[in-house]
Design an enzyme around this catalytic site. Structure first.
Site, PDB file in Angstrom:
ATOM      1  N   THR A 150       0.801  -1.421   0.090  1.00  0.00           N
ATOM      2  CA  THR A 150       0.132   0.126  -0.124  1.00  0.00           C
ATOM      3  C   THR A 150       0.831   1.217  -0.211  1.00  0.00           C
ATOM      4  OG1 THR A 150      -1.684  -1.282   1.272  1.00  0.00           O
ATOM      5  CG2 THR A 150      -1.875   1.188   1.037  1.00  0.00           C
ATOM      6  N   ALA A 156       0.755 -11.265  -0.125  1.00  0.00           N
ATOM      7  CA  ALA A 156      -0.236  -9.698  -0.050  1.00  0.00           C
ATOM      8  C   ALA A 156       0.810  -8.702   0.187  1.00  0.00           C
ATOM      9  CB  ALA A 156      -1.185 -10.041   0.958  1.00  0.00           C
ATOM     10  N   HIS A 157       0.157  -7.464   0.179  1.00  0.00           N
ATOM     11  CA  HIS A 157       0.765  -6.187   0.221  1.00  0.00           C
ATOM     12  C   HIS A 157       1.625  -6.159   1.624  1.00  0.00           C
ATOM     13  CE1 HIS A 157      -2.833  -4.412   2.571  1.00  0.00           C
ATOM     14  NE2 HIS A 157      -3.064  -5.614   2.172  1.00  0.00           N
ATOM     15  N   ASN A 158       2.589  -5.650   1.740  1.00  0.00           N
ATOM     16  CA  ASN A 158       3.273  -5.138   2.882  1.00  0.00           C
ATOM     17  C   ASN A 158       3.863  -6.411   3.577  1.00  0.00           C
ATOM     18  OD1 ASN A 158       1.533  -2.750   2.395  1.00  0.00           O
ATOM     19  ND2 ASN A 158       3.536  -2.143   3.471  1.00  0.00           N
ATOM     20  N   SER A 187       0.631  -7.609   5.581  1.00  0.00           N
ATOM     21  CA  SER A 187       1.816  -7.127   6.726  1.00  0.00           C
ATOM     22  C   SER A 187       2.157  -8.106   7.728  1.00  0.00           C
ATOM     23  CB  SER A 187       0.765  -5.927   7.447  1.00  0.00           C
ATOM     24  OG  SER A 187       0.565  -4.948   6.570  1.00  0.00           O
TER      25      SER A 187
END
Length: 338
Positions: free
Chosen positions: A215, A234-236, A254
């Site tokens: 993000t 997934a993101h981060n 995350s």
């Protein structure tokens, strides 16, 4: 190649005739005369006796086998390297195909190969000896290091950073948008995914893997990590060094996976999970939010693998236990009636 020549490459010791010619490398069941194979452990000795291989790679001399033996600390490693020496041919430099679409601002190192129907956007850098196969898309301002192999139909979105000696197999997508939405006034509103992806040196990414951009900041895969086919990151997410991520693993946003972790097939990691370095999570396990200390885990949600084995043994006996409970209930009923 003679056996003593192989021994020199790996600083190994030869027991038996070092002058025999080795012409191939195979498993002991498939070997023929001229082949070399390896014995992973003592339980395979009986099977190996029937092998037609001319020589064996072993950790210690095996008296029961009356054939030349190459003695080394890690037989499986030597076997893998010999497969590379005998069968893996280097990618030949073919230059830039006229049928590739390469922006004028792209910078290429020495001996880069770009196959037909590759599309490379503005301000991309690709390092020495990297090979990009057909139908690859590389987005603007992406950096790719030296000696990489990018197989057909890979998508690398904008502003991705890839180190050297990285292998990306067909169908993978690097830098797709993270899955982020805010529910407001009855609708899901997309959260812009403006971060990037960093893939460090010596990473291998299997077929049809998706690694989402952050993000903000970066999704990070650190050096030496190997990712199997059909994995979603997934993101981060941050994955440490030298991890093994097996097929169909899903890691939510995350989460932080420490160095040297092993995630077996179909493991699911929830968002904001921290997994300590050296942890092993067995197949089909599910990890809930929180911190997972170093250990071996199984189950949904995960708990100690040792305890999971005990629980699983009890679970398999539940039908028998259920029958006994019903019998006891019937006896109690009869006693009460009496």
């Amino acid at each position: 190649m003679k056996l003593f020549e192989i021994a020199k490459i790996f600083n190994a010791k030869v027991e038996g005739d070092g002058n025999i010619e080795i012409t191939g490398v195979k498993g002991f069941e498939d070997s023929r005369e001229g082949d070399i194979t390896y014995i992973a452990s003592s339980k395979y000795i009986e099977s190996a006796k029937n092998s037609k291989a001319s020589a064996f790679i072993v950790k210690e001399k095996i008296e029961e086998i009356n054939k030349p033996q190459l003695i080394t600390e890690n037989p499986q490693f030597v076997f893998a390297k010999l497969l590379e020496i005998f069968y893996v041919k280097p990618h030949t430099h073919k230059g830039i195909s006229e049928k590739a679409l390469v922006a004028n601002t792209v910078k290429l190192g020495n001996n880069v190969t770009i196959y037909p129907f590759v599309y490379i956007e503005e301000n991309v850098y690709i390092g020495d000896n990297t090979v990009v196969y057909p139908f690859v898309f590389i987005g603007r301002e992406t950096l790719i290091g030296s000696d990489c192999i990018i197989y057909p139909n890979v998508t690398i979105r904008e502003k991705v950073k890839i180190g050297s000696r990285v292998i990306i197999h067909s169908g993978s997508v690097i830098g797709s948008d993270g899955f982020g939405y805010i529910f407001h006034e009855g609708k899901h509103h997309k959260i812009p995914q403006v971060g990037g992806v960093v893939i460090e040196d010596d990473v291998e990414i299997g077929a049809c893997v998706t690694i989402d951009r952050a993000t903000t900041g970066n999704t990070i895969i650190e050096k030496g990590t190997k990712i199997d086919n059909l994995v979603q990151i997934a993101h981060n997410v941050k994955i440490g060094q030298n991890c093994i991520i097996v097929a169909q693993v899903g890691i939510a946003g995350s989460s932080n996976i420490g160095d040297g972790c092993i995630l077996a097939g179909q493991v699911g990691i929830s968002d904001h999970v921290e997994v300590e370095a050296g942890t092993i999570i067995t197949a089909k396990s599910g990890v809930m939010p929180g911190k997972l200390s170093k250990g071996v885990y199984s189950g949904i949600p995960v708990f100690s693998h040792r305890e999971w084995l005990k629980a699983n043994a009890i679970f398999q006996k539940l039908p028998e236990l259920y029958r006994k409970v019903r019998e006891l209930e019937e006896k109690i009923k009869q006693l009460e009636q009496a």
